[in-house]
Write an enzyme that holds these catalytic residues in place. Structure first.
Site: not given
Ligand code: PXG
Length: 291
Positions: A50, A150, A183
């Site tokens: 990703r 991301k 989300e």
């Molecule tokens: N949606 C968004 C907008 C994200 O940033 C997820 C869903 C979940 O994705 P994964 O692949 O991790 O299951 C994310 C995850 C935090 C944090 O502090 C979360 C993310 C990045 C940085 C910090 O919760 N990304």
């Protein structure tokens, strides 16, 4: 603490990047958040894939291969003697001049890997569930800045987080430009209705979360029907169960949305089952290492 910076492991105090780095000046770059559990980096290959896809989309050339990036993550974990960790991988456009043009940065890309510990929410949230609130800031339009990327530009999510915190909540529910559920600020969302799982499709202003995909996989194995389907706030309000998924937060039961109690106001039966099955997978699926 040792930080991986452009091929070297350096003490935290020496891990510095230029103020002319376009990651700092413009949020021009990409990142990933990954977790390691008992010497297994959970779904590391998927996270690295990703990362490279995000980079490809913004025409950022990562100065190493996916395989080399995987080795660099493992090297960082070993150097810090961490069996359990939260890992942040950041690739920025690198140093350029004060203009936007990323061509001026070519060859200067910055690669950083930080391995540390975090627990996002107190234990109590996982036992009792969380209350969330819809915020005014909508998720980025896919045609403007696609949420699948991301990128280091997380202001969209940070603004939503501020709005939730100002309202006295820990997490924000973000809608897309059509008013459908997208989300949360760092998590995907699921609801349970009649023993079936529903989550918004990835094209509707949501990131295709790796935890989201894992939950869909687990559900299919358990023969729970799953649907990637547009959701309205109403469907959340009348759901039997609701939960959030993300690498940092893991799986968080949601027991209240916009003041409406979800189910009986306690973490649901299938939510608890998914939390249990998810835990079992964590030490199995991923890249193994030793410290
Ligand atoms: N949606 C968004 C907008 C994200 O940033 C997820 C869903 C979940 O994705 P994964 O692949 O991790 O299951 C994310 C995850 C935090 C944090 O502090 C979360 C993310 C990045 C940085 C910090 O919760 N990304």
């Amino acid at each position: 603490m040792k930080i991986y910076l452009n091929g070297k492991l350096v003490p935290k105090e020496e891990a510095k990047v230029s103020v002319l780095d376009h990651g700092f000046l413009y949020g021009d770059g990409v990142f990933e958040g990954v977790r390691a559990y008992n010497c297994v980096v959970f779904k590391l290959r998927e996270h690295i894939r990703r990362l490279f896809e995000s980079a490809h989309s913004i025409m950022l050339e990562i100065p190493m291969s996916e395989k080399e990036m995987i080795s660099a993550v493992v090297k960082t974990l070993k150097a810090n003697k961490l069996k359990d960790a939260y890992i942040r991988i950041v690739v920025s456009r690198g140093e350029g001049d004060l203009g936007l043009d990323p061509k001026k940065c070519r060859g200067n890309e910055t690669v950083v890997i930080i391995a540390d510990k975090i627990s996002l929410y107190p234990k109590e949230i996982y036992e009792k569930g969380m209350a969330i609130i819809t915020v005014p800031t909508i998720r980025n339009l896919p045609e403007a800045l696609n949420p699948q990327i991301k990128s280091l530009n997380y202001l969209n999510n940070i603004l939503a987080k501020i709005e939730a915190i100002n309202a006295g909540y820990q997490e924000a529910l973000m809608l897309d430009h059509l008013g459908y559920v997208a989300e949360c600020t760092g998590d995907n969302i699921f609801v349970v209705k009649r023993e079936q799982f529903y989550t918004p499709p990835q094209c509707m202003g949501t990131l295709r979360g790796i935890t989201r995909d894992t939950v869909l996989e687990i559900a299919r194995k358990l023969k729970i029907p799953t649907h990637e389907h547009v959701l309205t706030r109403h469907e959340l309000y009348i759901s039997e169960e609701c939960f959030l998924t993300g690498t940092a937060a893991e799986i968080v039961p949601v027991v209240e949305v916009d003041g409406r109690k979800i189910g009986n106001g306690k973490p649901g039966k299938l939510t608890k089952l998914i939390m249990k099955e998810f835990k079992k997978l964590l030490r199995k699926e991923g890249v193994k290492y030793t410290v």
